[in-house]
Design a protein around this motif. Structure first.
Motif: not given
Length: 308
Positions: A292-308
């Protein structure tokens, strides 16, 4: 069928009705949005299964991937009987230029400076090519042979011109901060130089297409993981097409009620509602040679100013 599910079905139907069906462009969207954050390489078979519900069959996937490889977007590798594809070096650079615009956060304050590029000394046969490249970078045509950008620095412009072998024949200047930074004639110049009316219409169409999904999800978010992936993919695909034509001008130079601002907010809000179920779906269905593909890196969660 719920309202949200009906919206996703409508988005799929709209995509399938387009001619020509630009499968390659959608595949690049999927690489940029879903695969690159997870290492960037995927088995062709799992990619085919992923896009089948959107109306792209295996034959069209293979044809499109072959074309993208020929155009140096993708690079393939054979492991046993399976083929795995990732963005090539040039493809990754083009991806980074295009996709960082899509997920940007808040725009920084404008300094009031302008970078001016004078193309008047370029050979006539090369002038149009350089103008096209600079306009792709967000420059606007202020007058014949003179292009302007409110954010890109002189140094950044010179780097771009050097890559185009045009630095020695282009005059590049940077103005001091203007006071006042905006005025009635300046706003009119900006509107004409970047054709903001046409861009506003494209953003209006995007808003019309995706607002029903936003309203439906706020009433009842009952989309499956697969439907969430499809919705997120088509959302970014449509938004990316408009973004590529947007110079991302500073807020100070844009109309007060700017459709692009509303479109960005809508895309960000929908993405935040869709991304978690989408990531679960990708975990289950995308494969590399190692599994399986690895989990998304930290930069993914910075999209649109932060996803979480």
């Amino acid at each position: 069928m719920s309202a949200a599910k009906d919206c996703v079905a409508t988005l799929i139907d709209d995509f399938q009705k387009r001619r020509p069906l630009r499968a390659g462009s959608l595949i690049i969207t999927i690489y940029g949005d879903s695969i690159v954050p997870r290492g960037g390489t995927v088995w062709l078979g799992s990619l085919s299964k992923l896009v089948e519900p959107i109306g792209i069959n295996e034959r069209l996937v293979r044809t499109s991937v072959y074309r993208l490889t020929h155009e140096t977007w993708l690079k393939g590798e054979k492991v046993g009987r399976r083929s795995y594809y990732r963005l090539s070096g040039p493809g990754r650079r083009r991806f980074e230029q295009a996709f960082k615009r899509v997920y940007h956060g808040a725009q920084p304050s404008w300094s009031g400076q302008w970078t001016l590029a004078f193309l008047t000394q370029l050979p006539p046969e090369k002038r149009q090519q350089i103008r096209d490249e600079l306009e792709w970078l967000g420059f606007g045509n202020f007058s014949q042979g003179v292009l302007a950008h409110p954010v890109l620095s002189r140094a950044e412009t010179m780097v771009a011109l050097q890559e185009l072998n045009a630095a020695d024949d282009t005059i590049v200047m940077q103005t001091q901060t203007m006071e006042p930074m905006t005025s009635k004639p300046m706003r009119q110049q900006v509107r004409e130089s970047w054709n903001l009316d046409e861009l506003a219409e494209l953003y209006h169409r995007f808003l019309t297409k995706f607002r029903p999904l936003w309203n439906a999800l706020n009433t009842d978010n009952d989309l499956s993981q697969e439907e969430s992936f499809i919705a997120r993919t088509l959302l970014i695909h449509e938004y990316r097409k408009v973004q590529l034509r947007d110079p991302l001008l500073p807020d100070e130079l844009l109309p007060t009620s700017w459709e692009g601002r509303y479109a960005h907010q809508l895309c960000r809000n929908l993405y935040r509602l869709l991304y978690q179920r989408t990531e679960i779906w990708l975990n289950k269905h995308l494969e590399t040679a190692e599994g399986p593909l690895p989990a998304p890196g930290p930069a993914f969660y910075q999209r649109f100013g932060g996803l979480e």
